[in-house]
Design a protein around this motif. Sequence first.
Motif, PDB file in Angstrom:
ATOM      1  N   PHE A 155       0.813  -1.217   0.000  1.00  0.00           N
ATOM      2  CA  PHE A 155       0.000   0.000   0.000  1.00  0.00           C
ATOM      3  C   PHE A 155       0.849   1.271   0.000  1.00  0.00           C
ATOM      4  O   PHE A 155       0.352   2.359   0.281  1.00  0.00           O
ATOM      5  CB  PHE A 155      -0.932  -0.008   1.214  1.00  0.00           C
ATOM      6  CG  PHE A 155      -1.901  -1.154   1.228  1.00  0.00           C
ATOM      7  CD1 PHE A 155      -3.092  -1.097   0.515  1.00  0.00           C
ATOM      8  CD2 PHE A 155      -1.599  -2.321   1.915  1.00  0.00           C
ATOM      9  CE1 PHE A 155      -3.968  -2.167   0.505  1.00  0.00           C
ATOM     10  CE2 PHE A 155      -2.471  -3.399   1.917  1.00  0.00           C
ATOM     11  CZ  PHE A 155      -3.662  -3.324   1.212  1.00  0.00           C
ATOM     12  N   SER A 158      -0.467   3.714  -2.528  1.00  0.00           N
ATOM     13  CA  SER A 158      -1.712   4.319  -2.037  1.00  0.00           C
ATOM     14  C   SER A 158      -1.417   5.351  -0.960  1.00  0.00           C
ATOM     15  O   SER A 158      -2.099   6.374  -0.858  1.00  0.00           O
ATOM     16  CB  SER A 158      -2.642   3.233  -1.476  1.00  0.00           C
ATOM     17  OG  SER A 158      -2.962   2.280  -2.466  1.00  0.00           O
ATOM     18  N   ALA A 161      -0.778   8.776  -2.306  1.00  0.00           N
ATOM     19  CA  ALA A 161      -1.998   9.501  -2.682  1.00  0.00           C
ATOM     20  C   ALA A 161      -2.650  10.129  -1.454  1.00  0.00           C
ATOM     21  O   ALA A 161      -3.147  11.260  -1.507  1.00  0.00           O
ATOM     22  CB  ALA A 161      -2.975   8.552  -3.376  1.00  0.00           C
ATOM     23  N   LYS A 247       1.624   4.947 -10.587  1.00  0.00           N
ATOM     24  CA  LYS A 247       0.417   4.362 -11.159  1.00  0.00           C
ATOM     25  C   LYS A 247       0.565   2.845 -11.198  1.00  0.00           C
ATOM     26  O   LYS A 247       1.449   2.323 -11.882  1.00  0.00           O
ATOM     27  CB  LYS A 247       0.177   4.901 -12.572  1.00  0.00           C
ATOM     28  CG  LYS A 247      -0.091   6.400 -12.618  1.00  0.00           C
ATOM     29  CD  LYS A 247      -0.268   6.884 -14.055  1.00  0.00           C
ATOM     30  CE  LYS A 247      -0.528   8.384 -14.115  1.00  0.00           C
ATOM     31  NZ  LYS A 247      -0.671   8.861 -15.511  1.00  0.00           N
ATOM     32  N   GLU A 248      -0.301   2.162 -10.463  1.00  0.00           N
ATOM     33  CA  GLU A 248      -0.248   0.700 -10.395  1.00  0.00           C
ATOM     34  C   GLU A 248      -1.052   0.040 -11.501  1.00  0.00           C
ATOM     35  O   GLU A 248      -1.006  -1.180 -11.646  1.00  0.00           O
ATOM     36  CB  GLU A 248      -0.758   0.225  -9.038  1.00  0.00           C
ATOM     37  CG  GLU A 248       0.095   0.683  -7.871  1.00  0.00           C
ATOM     38  CD  GLU A 248      -0.512   0.347  -6.533  1.00  0.00           C
ATOM     39  OE1 GLU A 248       0.144  -0.346  -5.730  1.00  0.00           O
ATOM     40  OE2 GLU A 248      -1.667   0.766  -6.275  1.00  0.00           O
ATOM     41  N   PRO A 252      -4.587  -2.801  -9.439  1.00  0.00           N
ATOM     42  CA  PRO A 252      -3.357  -2.680  -8.639  1.00  0.00           C
ATOM     43  C   PRO A 252      -2.744  -4.012  -8.210  1.00  0.00           C
ATOM     44  O   PRO A 252      -1.508  -4.127  -8.161  1.00  0.00           O
ATOM     45  CB  PRO A 252      -3.832  -1.867  -7.426  1.00  0.00           C
ATOM     46  CG  PRO A 252      -4.933  -1.012  -7.974  1.00  0.00           C
ATOM     47  CD  PRO A 252      -5.640  -1.899  -8.945  1.00  0.00           C
TER      48      PRO A 252
END
Length: 364
Positions: A155, A158, A161, A247-248, A252
């Motif tokens: 994560f 994430s 972000a 960017k996954e 993801p």
Amino acid sequence: MKERIAYVDAAKGLSILMIALGHITKLGNPVDLWMSSFKVSIFYIISGFLMCYTGSVKKRSFREFTRNIIKSLGVPYLAFSVIGTLFKTACIFLKHKPSAKIWDTFLSYFYDSLFLKGVNSMWFIPTLFIGELIFFWLVRSPKVIKALYAVAGLFAVSLSAVINTAFSPGGMFALQPGDTYDNVIRLSNAVCKGFSAAWFLGAGYIIYIFYSRLKEPGIKLISGVILSSVNLVLSQINTGVDFNQMKEGAYPYLFYICGITGSVGAILLLDFITSYIKLDFLDYWGKNSLIVMCTHTVLGMRTVVYEGWKKVGYIPNTGNFEYICECLVVLAILLMIEYTMTEIINSKFPFLIGKSRRTETIKS
């Protein structure tokens, strides 16, 4: 000092060539989707391989380990950050742009370097640096911490972000747009990419423990074909992958599956091939991958070759087979220039990459 591993250098060579080609292609195409799925993760995984192979992460004290990565990663990053920033600024000056534009360009690349975003393709170096430091700590952590990180590391992207949102206008720690806000985002993204890099480093470290027990060439070949085939299929599904841009992809979870399957599949195949023939081409670029990373976009050579080929050749406007072939021609010309650059740096300016003389010893 342990000997170099042929398939490791070949894998690093494959990685840097895919990265360079990815910086040339500008249109969506199946080859880009395939390369993006593991071209960065394989470099991290290979670094984990080497850490396990050499035992450096366990044998060295924190001071020794840090000193080593400062020399092998920190020095090149600092040297080419200075060179790249001055080069980019000089290019704007030569275009006779206003002094304000020249100053803004200098500050932009200066901040990119200072806050670890990196000048162009050099973003990779601080993420590996941070990832190796984190992994050094993880190796010495209790098993429960390792287990938690195995999940939490998924994560890291994430988390970036979340941090970016928190500092954006209206967020918990809102900052107004400007240098301060941009620098916070630069640094947070670099650190989060470092956390993700540490996850792949750990994966590579663990994989090598089991991989080193695999001796049968036939099994390596079959396993490599299977994993590479799985990666090839899944990579076409998970569109929009870009490690640098955090960017996954559309799915993801496939970012990590493809990163592992593509990397290990390629390593298995290269291990099998190098048992029978020498891959001198990949070997050379693997050993000199750091120089390519620090020069091909930073010094504008990629752009010069691409735009130059458009003048004398033809690059289609559709990402088809012909387009890929033309991009491969551009890559071939770029590598000719990079070869000259590499030989000059190795023979005349080795201090730029943290070396006092050219050596074939392993750097983990």
